[in-house]
Write an enzyme that holds these catalytic residues in place. Structure first.
Site, PDB file in Angstrom:
ATOM      1  N   CYS A 102       0.912  -1.375   0.021  1.00 64.01           N
ATOM      2  CA  CYS A 102       0.071   0.060   0.033  1.00 64.01           C
ATOM      3  C   CYS A 102       0.769   1.200  -0.002  1.00 64.01           C
ATOM      4  O   CYS A 102       1.909   1.336   0.784  1.00 64.01           O
ATOM      5  CB  CYS A 102      -0.819  -0.078   1.004  1.00 64.01           C
ATOM      6  SG  CYS A 102      -2.107   1.217   1.361  1.00 64.01           S
ATOM      7  N   HIS A 144      -9.294  -3.765  -2.193  1.00 66.04           N
ATOM      8  CA  HIS A 144      -8.140  -2.952  -1.388  1.00 66.04           C
ATOM      9  C   HIS A 144      -8.649  -1.322  -1.573  1.00 66.04           C
ATOM     10  O   HIS A 144      -8.696  -0.679  -0.354  1.00 66.04           O
ATOM     11  CB  HIS A 144      -6.643  -3.285  -2.011  1.00 66.04           C
ATOM     12  CG  HIS A 144      -5.413  -2.699  -1.126  1.00 66.04           C
ATOM     13  ND1 HIS A 144      -4.635  -3.050  -0.723  1.00 66.04           N
ATOM     14  CD2 HIS A 144      -5.424  -1.125  -1.446  1.00 66.04           C
ATOM     15  CE1 HIS A 144      -3.945  -2.065  -0.185  1.00 66.04           C
ATOM     16  NE2 HIS A 144      -4.311  -0.928  -0.312  1.00 66.04           N
ATOM     17  N   GLU A 145      -8.940  -1.076  -2.630  1.00 65.91           N
ATOM     18  CA  GLU A 145      -9.177   0.427  -2.718  1.00 65.91           C
ATOM     19  C   GLU A 145     -10.426   0.718  -2.068  1.00 65.91           C
ATOM     20  O   GLU A 145     -10.764   1.936  -1.337  1.00 65.91           O
ATOM     21  CB  GLU A 145      -9.118   0.968  -4.186  1.00 65.91           C
ATOM     22  CG  GLU A 145      -7.782   0.871  -4.787  1.00 65.91           C
ATOM     23  CD  GLU A 145      -6.458   1.320  -4.038  1.00 65.91           C
ATOM     24  OE1 GLU A 145      -6.823   2.388  -3.296  1.00 65.91           O
ATOM     25  OE2 GLU A 145      -5.458   0.836  -4.091  1.00 65.91           O
ATOM     26  N   HIS A 148     -10.264   1.342   1.657  1.00 63.55           N
ATOM     27  CA  HIS A 148      -9.700   2.524   1.909  1.00 63.55           C
ATOM     28  C   HIS A 148     -10.997   3.622   1.857  1.00 63.55           C
ATOM     29  O   HIS A 148     -11.110   4.231   3.039  1.00 63.55           O
ATOM     30  CB  HIS A 148      -8.869   3.070   0.868  1.00 63.55           C
ATOM     31  CG  HIS A 148      -7.419   2.642   1.019  1.00 63.55           C
ATOM     32  ND1 HIS A 148      -6.595   3.301   2.084  1.00 63.55           N
ATOM     33  CD2 HIS A 148      -6.659   2.080   0.338  1.00 63.55           C
ATOM     34  CE1 HIS A 148      -5.359   2.616   2.060  1.00 63.55           C
ATOM     35  NE2 HIS A 148      -5.343   2.031   0.846  1.00 63.55           N
TER      36      HIS A 148
END
Length: 179
Positions: A102, A144-145, A148
């Site tokens: 990351c 993953h994004e 966030h």
């Protein structure tokens, strides 16, 4: 276009849920262009707006063909995307463990278990509703994004002990970056 500073963990912005984008304005389009420049400069696969300090539900990614994997018919495994207000509508039961990194937690990578395939709904920069079936690294990058945007760092998927160790290392790395 300009390169934006990347928020480094620990930072409360990275653990805050981003708000929905109501209107796709010229300012949003400029932000997305700047995010692509920043991501390419940092040699990342994806970047969420929260990683550049903007708490909006936007992320970008560019998964190149060298990361391609064979997936089911009709599923994409590579491509360049901007996703606004994304929502995963389907996740596969099949999971895979791969090493992730990351841009907001530099100098670390960890093995993370995630669903192998997914379907996501989102808006593009032209305010058009899109649906994408993704597999492989593209599916992983989307998850993953999207984490966030929900205020979740990828290291939260580790055991408590490994998470604590990762955040301790992140604190040391952040001090180094701030010097």
């Amino acid at each position: 276009m300009s390169k934006l500073p990347i928020v480094i963990a620990p930072d409360e912005r990275l653990t805050t849920r981003a708000s929905e984008v109501i209107d796709i304005t010229d300012k949003i389009k400029e932000l997305v262009n700047d995010m692509f420049e920043t991501m390419y400069y940092a040699e990342g696969l994806g970047l969420a707006a929260v990683q550049v300090g903007v708490l909006k539900r936007i992320f970008i990614m560019d998964v190149q063909p060298e990361k391609a994997e064979d997936g089911p018919a009709g599923y994409e495994s590579t491509g360049k995307f901007c996703m606004i207000n994304p929502e995963i509508t389907e996740l596969s039961g099949e999971q895979v463990i791969l090493k992730e990194g990351c841009l907001s937690i530099p100098e670390q990578s960890h093995e993370i278990k995630r669903p192998k395939y997914l379907t996501v709904k989102y808006k593009n920069l032209n305010n058009e509703e899109q649906t994408l079936k993704a597999s492989g690294w593209l599916a992983r990058c989307i998850q993953h994004e999207l984490d966030h945007l929900n205020g979740i760092l990828y290291v939260r998927h580790l055991s408590k002990l490994k998470y604590d160790m990762a955040m301790k290392k992140a604190q040391k790395v952040k001090r180094h970056y701030e010097q």
